[in-house]
Design a protein around this motif. Sequence first.
Motif, PDB file in Angstrom:
ATOM      1  N   THR A 183       1.765   7.106   6.666  1.00 31.76           N
ATOM      2  CA  THR A 183       2.024   7.583   5.300  1.00 31.76           C
ATOM      3  C   THR A 183       3.129   8.632   5.300  1.00 31.76           C
ATOM      4  O   THR A 183       4.037   8.604   4.457  1.00 31.76           O
ATOM      5  CB  THR A 183       0.729   8.161   4.698  1.00 31.76           C
ATOM      6  OG1 THR A 183      -0.276   7.143   4.718  1.00 31.76           O
ATOM      7  CG2 THR A 183       0.942   8.638   3.272  1.00 31.76           C
ATOM      8  N   ASP A 213       3.390   1.269   2.697  1.00 33.80           N
ATOM      9  CA  ASP A 213       2.463   2.025   3.542  1.00 33.80           C
ATOM     10  C   ASP A 213       1.164   1.238   3.628  1.00 33.80           C
ATOM     11  O   ASP A 213       0.666   0.753   2.608  1.00 33.80           O
ATOM     12  CB  ASP A 213       2.202   3.405   2.932  1.00 33.80           C
ATOM     13  CG  ASP A 213       1.290   4.259   3.794  1.00 33.80           C
ATOM     14  OD1 ASP A 213       1.329   4.112   5.038  1.00 33.80           O
ATOM     15  OD2 ASP A 213       0.540   5.087   3.233  1.00 33.80           O
ATOM     16  N   ASP A 265      -2.649   0.924   1.014  1.00 40.87           N
ATOM     17  CA  ASP A 265      -3.854   1.488   1.638  1.00 40.87           C
ATOM     18  C   ASP A 265      -4.899   1.715   0.545  1.00 40.87           C
ATOM     19  O   ASP A 265      -4.629   2.482  -0.391  1.00 40.87           O
ATOM     20  CB  ASP A 265      -3.493   2.815   2.315  1.00 40.87           C
ATOM     21  CG  ASP A 265      -4.680   3.424   3.067  1.00 40.87           C
ATOM     22  OD1 ASP A 265      -5.820   2.957   2.867  1.00 40.87           O
ATOM     23  OD2 ASP A 265      -4.448   4.373   3.831  1.00 40.87           O
ATOM     24  N   SER A 305      -3.506   7.033  -0.025  1.00 47.43           N
ATOM     25  CA  SER A 305      -2.964   8.320   0.444  1.00 47.43           C
ATOM     26  C   SER A 305      -1.576   8.612  -0.120  1.00 47.43           C
ATOM     27  O   SER A 305      -1.281   9.755  -0.470  1.00 47.43           O
ATOM     28  CB  SER A 305      -2.887   8.329   1.972  1.00 47.43           C
ATOM     29  OG  SER A 305      -4.110   7.956   2.520  1.00 47.43           O
TER      30      SER A 305
END
Length: 192
Positions: free
Chosen positions: A16, A80, A39, A43
């Motif tokens: 991240t 990510d 994700d 995050s």
Amino acid sequence: MPILSLVHTKGGVAKTTSAVYLATAAHRRGIDVELIDADPQGSALEWATDAQGDNPLPFPVVPATRPLTVNSGRELSIIDTPPGTAQVIQEAIDIADLVVVPTGASPLDVRRVWPTLEITAHRPTAVLLTGVDLRTRLADEVKALLEGEGVPVLATPIVRREGVRRAYGTAPANLHGYDDVLTELMGALVHV
Ligand SMILES: Nc1ncnc2c1ncn2[C@@H]1O[C@H](COP(=O)(O)OP(=O)(O)OP(=O)(O)O)[C@@H](O)[C@H]1O
Ligand SMILES: [Mg+2]
């Protein structure tokens, strides 16, 4: 519209962090970049929310569609991904023009990187050494080891810095080497 995916089956390797810093570096270069958060923990989205206010992240952070698709028409999309082996990771690998695998630079970290390199083997992949301690020669040794096995390793290591750790939830001011990493990645993308 190149797609870069940050992937590692292990958690806490700076996926991240690298995604946010690379997107920041791209934005500063005038590249129309987006960060896609694949994700389920969200995050990167959380980072963007925390940074709202005086100094927000200067690029959009959006949740991934499922199944994962990229059709925003942006000049660069950075994905990510979560740790583990979820389907969305496979999708992020399959869709990527270049997979970036961030890893620490210790012998144990190298042991842990092989399973990820196996699942990315069908796509162009580059390893990014992060959290590096320049007082040791580990980064050079690990780079030589991986390259000896035919794994491309980016020349720029990201050093372990308090400033990077503190940047979580803010728009990074100092890029701490990620600008050079982006230069390498853009160079690699020309060839894939
Ligand atoms: N260069 C660095 N120097 C110091 N701390 C760092 C550096 N890069 C990342 N970190 C810290 O390491 C921790 C893990 O980073 P990050 O959350 O980016 O990893 P991740 O791979 O996305 O984790 P997860 O698999 O849980 O999603 C964070 O606290 C982050 O601030
Ligand atoms: Mg993460």
